[in-house]
Design a protein around this motif. Structure first.
Motif, PDB file in Angstrom:
ATOM      1  N   ASP A 117       0.801  -1.229   0.000  1.00  0.00           N
ATOM      2  CA  ASP A 117       0.000   0.000   0.000  1.00  0.00           C
ATOM      3  C   ASP A 117       0.835   1.281   0.000  1.00  0.00           C
ATOM      4  O   ASP A 117       0.331   2.338   0.377  1.00  0.00           O
ATOM      5  N   ILE A 118       2.067   1.237  -0.445  1.00  0.00           N
ATOM      6  CA  ILE A 118       2.884   2.443  -0.557  1.00  0.00           C
ATOM      7  C   ILE A 118       2.953   2.823  -2.034  1.00  0.00           C
ATOM      8  O   ILE A 118       3.636   2.173  -2.825  1.00  0.00           O
ATOM      9  N   TYR A 119       2.234   3.868  -2.404  1.00  0.00           N
ATOM     10  CA  TYR A 119       2.190   4.300  -3.808  1.00  0.00           C
ATOM     11  C   TYR A 119       1.679   5.732  -3.906  1.00  0.00           C
ATOM     12  O   TYR A 119       1.029   6.256  -2.995  1.00  0.00           O
ATOM     13  N   VAL A 120       2.022   6.364  -5.035  1.00  0.00           N
ATOM     14  CA  VAL A 120       1.424   7.632  -5.456  1.00  0.00           C
ATOM     15  C   VAL A 120       0.943   7.422  -6.881  1.00  0.00           C
ATOM     16  O   VAL A 120       1.735   7.293  -7.804  1.00  0.00           O
ATOM     17  N   ASN A 131       3.625  13.125 -17.068  1.00  0.00           N
ATOM     18  CA  ASN A 131       4.755  13.960 -16.674  1.00  0.00           C
ATOM     19  C   ASN A 131       4.639  14.524 -15.264  1.00  0.00           C
ATOM     20  O   ASN A 131       5.654  14.805 -14.623  1.00  0.00           O
ATOM     21  N   HIS A 132       3.430  14.701 -14.806  1.00  0.00           N
ATOM     22  CA  HIS A 132       3.253  15.299 -13.477  1.00  0.00           C
ATOM     23  C   HIS A 132       1.986  14.765 -12.822  1.00  0.00           C
ATOM     24  O   HIS A 132       0.937  14.665 -13.453  1.00  0.00           O
ATOM     25  N   CYS A 133       2.111  14.454 -11.549  1.00  0.00           N
ATOM     26  CA  CYS A 133       0.984  13.933 -10.767  1.00  0.00           C
ATOM     27  C   CYS A 133       0.197  15.108 -10.204  1.00  0.00           C
ATOM     28  O   CYS A 133       0.456  15.575  -9.089  1.00  0.00           O
ATOM     29  N   ALA A 134      -0.766  15.617 -10.977  1.00  0.00           N
ATOM     30  CA  ALA A 134      -1.491  16.827 -10.589  1.00  0.00           C
ATOM     31  C   ALA A 134      -2.507  16.567  -9.478  1.00  0.00           C
ATOM     32  O   ALA A 134      -2.800  17.466  -8.683  1.00  0.00           O
ATOM     33  N   PHE A 135      -3.075  15.370  -9.416  1.00  0.00           N
ATOM     34  CA  PHE A 135      -4.093  15.051  -8.411  1.00  0.00           C
ATOM     35  C   PHE A 135      -3.776  13.678  -7.816  1.00  0.00           C
ATOM     36  O   PHE A 135      -4.312  12.661  -8.241  1.00  0.00           O
ATOM     37  N   PRO A 136      -2.900  13.662  -6.817  1.00  0.00           N
ATOM     38  CA  PRO A 136      -2.374  12.396  -6.295  1.00  0.00           C
ATOM     39  C   PRO A 136      -3.431  11.501  -5.652  1.00  0.00           C
ATOM     40  O   PRO A 136      -4.438  11.973  -5.109  1.00  0.00           O
ATOM     41  N   ILE A 137      -3.145  10.214  -5.716  1.00  0.00           N
ATOM     42  CA  ILE A 137      -3.938   9.174  -5.071  1.00  0.00           C
ATOM     43  C   ILE A 137      -2.996   8.395  -4.157  1.00  0.00           C
ATOM     44  O   ILE A 137      -1.982   7.870  -4.625  1.00  0.00           O
ATOM     45  N   PHE A 164       4.089  14.050  -5.162  1.00  0.00           N
ATOM     46  CA  PHE A 164       4.736  13.437  -6.320  1.00  0.00           C
ATOM     47  C   PHE A 164       6.230  13.246  -6.049  1.00  0.00           C
ATOM     48  O   PHE A 164       6.816  12.200  -6.364  1.00  0.00           O
ATOM     49  N   ASP A 165       6.857  14.255  -5.450  1.00  0.00           N
ATOM     50  CA  ASP A 165       8.275  14.181  -5.126  1.00  0.00           C
ATOM     51  C   ASP A 165       8.562  13.025  -4.169  1.00  0.00           C
ATOM     52  O   ASP A 165       9.524  12.265  -4.355  1.00  0.00           O
ATOM     53  N   LEU A 166       7.723  12.860  -3.156  1.00  0.00           N
ATOM     54  CA  LEU A 166       7.901  11.758  -2.216  1.00  0.00           C
ATOM     55  C   LEU A 166       7.787  10.411  -2.940  1.00  0.00           C
ATOM     56  O   LEU A 166       8.573   9.496  -2.712  1.00  0.00           O
ATOM     57  N   GLY A 167       6.784  10.307  -3.813  1.00  0.00           N
ATOM     58  CA  GLY A 167       6.610   9.065  -4.560  1.00  0.00           C
ATOM     59  C   GLY A 167       7.804   8.740  -5.433  1.00  0.00           C
ATOM     60  O   GLY A 167       8.225   7.582  -5.539  1.00  0.00           O
TER      61      GLY A 167
END
Length: 248
Positions: A117-120, A131-137, A164-167
């Motif tokens: 369960d560790i994901y972005v 290119n960019h995770c604008a609305f993270p899950i 996004f950076d953490l992911g």
């Protein structure tokens, strides 16, 4: 799997209603999707939110609270959702529309690829793509490990970039191209710049995005993200621990 979509909003009751209707309307298993919406107590259109609420699904909750940054409001909603049993937290926005039938089933299948369960994750917003995770899950496990949904330090922007950076630091980013949550951003011409846009970008407070960029790029912010990533790595198996080498 219980899914929560979290949306701070201001002076956009009609847009929020359209978004909520698209989220619930296109979900395959509607009973497991809950929308949580944060409304400032000084919102000039607060009465209209109540009027729209009467037409919305029962599993949509409006929270009225002190005026504050969305970076803090998202955390209020996240904690409420987790307390209610949410397994997955999704960043929502009041200028978006979900476009894909059965998006919740597709998401559930994708989460099975990460048994710890560790994901972005993120959907196609028709602006940023992969290119960019604008609305993270993220998962409940991610939320409880990190200790927050958004860091609470920003005025308005860069909350998604932080997640996004953490992911990326822990090697757990995952784009889902076959689900579309269209971002009707004013820069695309799909919506008009309104009072909320001006409030966050051009009024006496200045351009909040530029201020948040400075915060994001500060040395203290970088250290916070590195430390958080190390904590996340402790939750992962040995296959992903190699990503620690990229934390500097």
């Amino acid at each position: 799997m219980q899914i929560a979509v979290l949306t701070p909003t201001r002076a956009r009751p009609g847009r929020l209603d359209n978004f909520i209707q698209s989220v619930h309307g296109l979900a395959k298993n509607k009973e497991r999707v809950h929308t949580y919406n944060y409304i400032d107590s000084d919102d000039p259109r607060i009465k209209a939110y109540d009027d729209y609420r009467n037409k919305q699904p029962t599993n949509s909750t409006n929270v009225t609270g002190d005026p504050q940054s969305v970076s803090k409001s998202w955390n209020v909603l996240a904690q409420m959702a987790v307390d209610d049993g949410a397994d997955v937290l999704i960043m929502g926005n009041d200028d978006m529309m979900y476009r894909t039938e059965g998006w919740d089933e597709i998401l559930e299948e994708e989460t099975k690829k990460y048994p710890d369960d560790i994901y972005v994750m993120w959907f196609e917003d028709l602006i940023n793509g992969e290119n960019h995770c604008a609305f993270p899950i993220v998962s409940k496990t991610w939320y409880e490990t990190v200790g927050y949904f958004t860091p609470g330090i920003f005025n308005f922007g860069y909350n998604d970039t932080w997640i996004f950076d953490l992911g990326q630091r822990v090697g757990r980013t995952h784009f889902i191209p076959n689900v579309v949550n269209e971002h009707l951003h004013f820069t695309t011409g799909k919506s008009a710049a309104d009072d909320t846009t001006k409030r966050n970008r051009t009024e006496e407070r200045g351009n909040l995005y530029e201020k948040d960029k400075v915060i994001f790029n500060s040395s203290e912010s970088k250290q916070m993200r590195a430390a958080t990533a190390l904590g996340l790595l402790e939750m992962t198996d040995s296959e992903y621990e190699r990503a620690a080498a990229g934390l500097s």
